[in-house]
Write a protein that holds these residues in place. Structure first.
Motif, PDB file in Angstrom:
ATOM      1  N   ASP A  22      -6.166 -36.276   6.323  1.00  0.00           N
ATOM      2  CA  ASP A  22      -6.794 -36.123   5.001  1.00  0.00           C
ATOM      3  C   ASP A  22      -6.110 -34.925   4.361  1.00  0.00           C
ATOM      4  N   GLN A  40     -22.349 -41.291   8.109  1.00  0.00           N
ATOM      5  CA  GLN A  40     -21.826 -40.323   7.731  1.00  0.00           C
ATOM      6  C   GLN A  40     -21.545 -40.157   6.406  1.00  0.00           C
ATOM      7  N   GLU A  70     -19.059 -39.303   0.068  1.00  0.00           N
ATOM      8  CA  GLU A  70     -18.754 -40.558   0.192  1.00  0.00           C
ATOM      9  C   GLU A  70     -19.469 -40.935   1.732  1.00  0.00           C
ATOM     10  N   TYR A  98     -19.397 -37.532   3.762  1.00  0.00           N
ATOM     11  CA  TYR A  98     -17.983 -36.765   3.761  1.00  0.00           C
ATOM     12  C   TYR A  98     -17.993 -36.360   2.109  1.00  0.00           C
ATOM     13  N   ALA A 119     -15.328 -36.107  -0.242  1.00  0.00           N
ATOM     14  CA  ALA A 119     -14.049 -36.985  -0.426  1.00  0.00           C
ATOM     15  C   ALA A 119     -13.549 -36.617  -1.852  1.00  0.00           C
ATOM     16  N   GLN A 160     -22.231 -28.414   6.555  1.00  0.00           N
ATOM     17  CA  GLN A 160     -22.179 -29.192   7.687  1.00  0.00           C
ATOM     18  C   GLN A 160     -23.776 -29.824   8.202  1.00  0.00           C
ATOM     19  N   ARG A 170     -10.747 -36.588   2.666  1.00  0.00           N
ATOM     20  CA  ARG A 170     -12.100 -36.028   3.085  1.00  0.00           C
ATOM     21  C   ARG A 170     -11.798 -34.564   3.516  1.00  0.00           C
ATOM     22  N   LYS A 171     -12.710 -33.717   2.795  1.00  0.00           N
ATOM     23  CA  LYS A 171     -12.552 -32.439   3.251  1.00  0.00           C
ATOM     24  C   LYS A 171     -12.450 -32.025   4.663  1.00  0.00           C
ATOM     25  N   PHE A 204     -22.808 -32.947   5.694  1.00  0.00           N
ATOM     26  CA  PHE A 204     -21.512 -33.484   5.615  1.00  0.00           C
ATOM     27  C   PHE A 204     -20.789 -33.453   6.964  1.00  0.00           C
ATOM     28  N   ALA A 205     -19.834 -34.512   7.306  1.00  0.00           N
ATOM     29  CA  ALA A 205     -19.122 -34.462   8.652  1.00  0.00           C
ATOM     30  C   ALA A 205     -17.659 -33.998   8.267  1.00  0.00           C
ATOM     31  N   GLU A 206     -16.949 -33.786   9.169  1.00  0.00           N
ATOM     32  CA  GLU A 206     -15.359 -33.376   9.178  1.00  0.00           C
ATOM     33  C   GLU A 206     -14.378 -34.369   8.695  1.00  0.00           C
ATOM     34  N   GLY A 207     -13.427 -33.998   7.906  1.00  0.00           N
ATOM     35  CA  GLY A 207     -12.408 -34.956   7.979  1.00  0.00           C
ATOM     36  C   GLY A 207     -11.382 -34.867   9.164  1.00  0.00           C
TER      37      GLY A 207
END
Length: 311
Positions: A145, A107, A102, A109, A111, A135, A126-127, A138-141
Motif C-alpha cells: 500500500d 473490513q 473501501e 479501509y 483507501a 481503528q 489503503r492507509k 478501519f482495518a490496516e493496510g
C-alpha cells in the motif's frame, strides 16, 4: 518525463455526507468542472466517499446506527459508484485521485484510488496504519500500500492524513521518485482535543513533504458542513468540538511554495496550479533523497519496504 507544463486541481468541498450515490454525483460534477478549467488531474480529500466518521472523535460510544449506515454507504471497486467515476474520468480525459472508505469482506479501509483519462485504474492503496480512534472503524493496510505509479503526467503517489507524520513511510515514497504526491486530509475542524495539531501545522507537514521529496504536493481537504455536524453531534460539548468549516486545501511546489490563494475554510471549490516537471528536476539537482543526497550505507529501510527502491 514529459516537460510540458500542465494544470492540476485539488478539491475543497464536502461530500453529501453518508450518501454514496449523491456524493458520486457531486464528484462527477467536480470532475467535469476541473476538466473544463483545464486540469489534467483532480485530487479529492481523505475518505470523501462517503465522508469521514467524525463521531469517533466525539465520545467513546459505539454509535451502531451510524456505523451500520457508514458500512452500507462505503465504496467497493466492483460497484456502480466505481464505474461512474471511471467513466467520468474517461469522458473528461482527466486523471482522478479519490479518497474513500473501501469495503471489502468484513473490513473497511481508508483507501485512495487513481484512475487515468481512459478510466483505467493505475493505483489502489489503503492507509497503512489508521489512527487509534480510526481503528474503531478501519482495518490496516499492508506492504503493497505504498505504490508510486507511472502516468502521462509523471510518477504519482498518495498518502492519507497522519501517514505524513511517519518518516519511514514518507521515505519509502520519496525513494520512488514522485513527480506529484497527493496528501489527502479529511478536514481541519476539530477543536479542544489534546494532541490535535492546528491547520497550520498540518499544512506545514504537506509543505515539508514537498521540500523533502522534491515533488509537487496536492493537499485536498473537505470542510465540515452544518448538516454533518447536526448528524453526528448529540450534545453541545460535541458540537463545540466539531466545528463547521476546516477546509484548508493547498498545492505546494517542489521548493515548498504554496501555489494557490486559499479558499475560506467553510467555502467549497477547486484550487488549481500549474505543474512544471522541470521544477522537479531542478529541486532534485539540489537535494535528492533517492540519489546524491542519500546515505543508504548509514540509514536504510529493511524488510518488504526495501523493495521500494532502497539499495
Amino acid at each position: 518525463m514529459n516537460e510540458q507544463r500542465y494544470t492540476v486541481g485539488v478539491v475543497q468541498a464536502a461530500p453529501q455526507y453518508l450518501d454514496l450515490a449523491a456524493s458520486v454525483d457531486k464528484a462527477v460534477a467536480l470532475i467535469a468542472q476541473a476538466a473544463q478549467d483545464g486540469a489534467r488531474l483532480l485530487a479529492f480529500p481523505e475518505v470523501w466517499l462517503p465522508g469521514y466518521p467524525w463521531w469517533i472523535w466525539l465520545d467513546d460510544q459505539p454509535r451502531p446506527a451510524l456505523v451500520q449506515r457508514y458500512l452500507a454507504q462505503a465504496f467497493t471497486h466492483d460497484s456502480p459508484a466505481a464505474r461512474t467515476i471511471a467513466q467520468a474520468a474517461a469522458a473528461h480525459r482527466i486523471h482522478v485521485v479519490v479518497g474513500m472508505a473501501e469495503h471489502e469482506g468484513d473490513q473497511l479501509y481508508i483507501a485512495q484510488w487513481l484512475v487515468d483519462p481512459r478510466g483505467v485504474t493505475l493505483l489502489k492503496r489503503r492507509k497503512v496504519k489508521p489512527g487509534p480512534l480510526e481503528q474503531r472503524v478501519f482495518a490496516e493496510g499492508g506492504e503493497h500500500d505504498l505504490p508510486v505509479v507511472d502516468t502521462d503526467l509523471g510518477r504519482v503517489g498518495a498518502l492519507a492524513c497522519a501517514e505524513h507524520r511517519h518518516p519511514l513511510l514518507k521515505h519509502a515514497m520519496h525513494l520512488q521518485g514522485e513527480t506529484i504526491h497527493v496528501a489527502a486530509w479529511p478536514s481541519f475542524s476539530l477543536a479542544g482535543i489534546p494532541n490535535m495539531s492546528s491547520p497550520e501545522t498540518f499544512l506545514a507537514i504537506s509543505r515539508t513533504y514537498a521540500v523533502e521529496g522534491g515533488c509537487y504536493v496536492l493537499a485536498p481537504c473537505a470542510p465540515v458542513t452544518q448538516q454533518m455536524r447536526d448528524l453526528v453531534c448529540e450534545t453541545p460539548a460535541q458540537a463545540a468540538r466539531l466545528q463547521v468549516g476546516g477546509g484548508h486545501a493547498q498545492i505546494f511546489s517542489p521548493t515548498g511554495d504554496p501555489l494557490c490563494q486559499p479558499l475560506p475554510p467553510d467555502a467549497e471549490g477547486i484550487l488549481f496550479a500549474e505543474i512544471s516537471p522541470a521544477a522537479v528536476t531542478r529541486a532534485r539537482q539540489a537535494f535528492d533523497l533517492a540519489g546524491h543526497s542519500a546515505r543508504a550505507d548509514l540509514v536504510w529501510l529493511d524488510g518488504p519496504l526495501s523493495r521500494k527502491g532502497n539499495a
